[in-house]
Design a protein around this motif. Structure first.
Motif, PDB file in Angstrom:
ATOM      1  N   GLY A  71     -22.128 -49.768  -5.697  1.00 32.17           N
ATOM      2  CA  GLY A  71     -20.964 -49.370  -4.911  1.00 32.17           C
ATOM      3  C   GLY A  71     -20.596 -50.388  -3.862  1.00 32.17           C
ATOM      4  N   ALA A  72     -21.606 -51.037  -3.277  1.00 36.89           N
ATOM      5  CA  ALA A  72     -21.344 -52.009  -2.215  1.00 36.89           C
ATOM      6  C   ALA A  72     -20.543 -53.199  -2.718  1.00 36.89           C
ATOM      7  N   ILE A  73     -20.842 -53.640  -3.944  1.00 39.89           N
ATOM      8  CA  ILE A  73     -20.174 -54.839  -4.443  1.00 39.89           C
ATOM      9  C   ILE A  73     -18.673 -54.616  -4.586  1.00 39.89           C
ATOM     10  N   LEU A  74     -18.256 -53.365  -4.762  1.00 39.30           N
ATOM     11  CA  LEU A  74     -16.829 -53.070  -4.845  1.00 39.30           C
ATOM     12  C   LEU A  74     -16.146 -53.343  -3.514  1.00 39.30           C
ATOM     13  N   LEU A  75     -16.825 -52.991  -2.418  1.00 38.71           N
ATOM     14  CA  LEU A  75     -16.270 -53.321  -1.101  1.00 38.71           C
ATOM     15  C   LEU A  75     -16.212 -54.820  -0.909  1.00 38.71           C
ATOM     16  N   PHE A  76     -17.295 -55.516  -1.241  1.00 36.48           N
ATOM     17  CA  PHE A  76     -17.316 -56.968  -1.044  1.00 36.48           C
ATOM     18  C   PHE A  76     -16.177 -57.633  -1.822  1.00 36.48           C
TER      19      PHE A  76
END
Length: 260
Positions: A71-76
């Motif tokens: 999920g974090a990589i989507l924000l990045f």
């Protein structure tokens, strides 16, 4: 209009500052943003809570990415799409070797890519490394803040709780800490030509030989020593961004002078 917002995080496609602190917890994003001048909440969708403001004159974004690299990589990725060019991940981690205490900061030089997502994007031989200038800026900011800190390689691991498989397959490899999202940020930044680094607050010990369950009562990230480390880490993260912005501006001015 919805077409002016990115699809997953619902942040604006344009207009965000170029420097960002990214954290896991939406409440921590709000706490870091409270240190900024003129802080405003930009958006809050799912786990992605985003603020903008300025730190000592440098416009910055503070954004939360939730727990776990997928999920974090989507924000990045969407922050990069929106124009962010420099990232500092500010999170918590477990210590992996002696001498790293609760509340200390670990400045990541690189990360083991056991994150559960980047191996589906590119070969495992591709490294997850921090930008050298980010490492040095974080170290300088930590020294200025008087924050106990260490440098080293961290282990980004998708699973938080241990299972049937042996957890410490990297025992003896000299890793400093274990966390859940950093390698995804470092890979994203390398692929896009961005600057990224990470600073982590130790909230417990993860290596078997370091854990004293009787003395500590088990894992508890809500102790005062950890909270104090988080307060120091927030300032270190923001100050490192300022140092990076200052260095980038100086380099741009020198390049412009060379062309003149």
């Amino acid at each position: 209009m919805t077409q002016d917002l990115l699809p997953v995080t619902r942040i604006p496609r344009t207009g965000l500052p170029a420097h960002a602190v990214v954290v896991g917890d939406p409440a921590r994003a709000a706490a870091v943003a409270a240190l900024l001048d003129g802080a405003e909440e930009v958006s809050y969708h799912r786990e992605y809570r985003v603020f903008s403001g300025s730190w000592k004159g440098v416009p910055v974004v503070v954004a939360s990415h939730g727990v776990g690299a997928p999920g974090a990589i989507l924000l990045f990725q969407e922050l990069a799409d929106a124009g962010v060019r420099t990232f500092v991940r500010f999170g918590t981690a477990g210590a992996m070797k002696p001498g790293i205490g609760d509340g200390d900061l670990v400045i990541a030089e690189a990360a083991v890519r056991d994150d559960g997502v980047t191996h589906q994007l590119l070969p495992p031989e591709y490294p997850a490394v921090s930008a050298p200038e980010a490492v040095l800026a974080l170290q300088r900011a930590a020294r200025q803040a008087g924050a106990p800190h260490h440098r080293g390689v961290v282990w980004t691991r998708a699973a938080f709780q241990p299972g049937l498989l042996p957890l410490f397959s990297y025992a003896g490899a000299g890793l400093a800490a274990i966390e859940m999202e950093l390698s995804a940020l470092l890979v994203t930044a390398s692929l896009r030509g961005l600057v990224a680094g990470g600073v982590l607050v130790i909230d417990g010990a993860n290596a078997d030989e370091l854990v004293d369950e009787q003395a500590t009562g088990g894992y508890d990230p809500h102790r005062e020593v950890v909270a104090a480390g988080v307060e120091r880490g927030a300032v270190v993260s923001l100050e490192a961004l300022r140092l990076l912005a200052e260095a980038a501006a100086e380099a741009a001015a020198e390049a412009e002078g060379d062309r003149a």
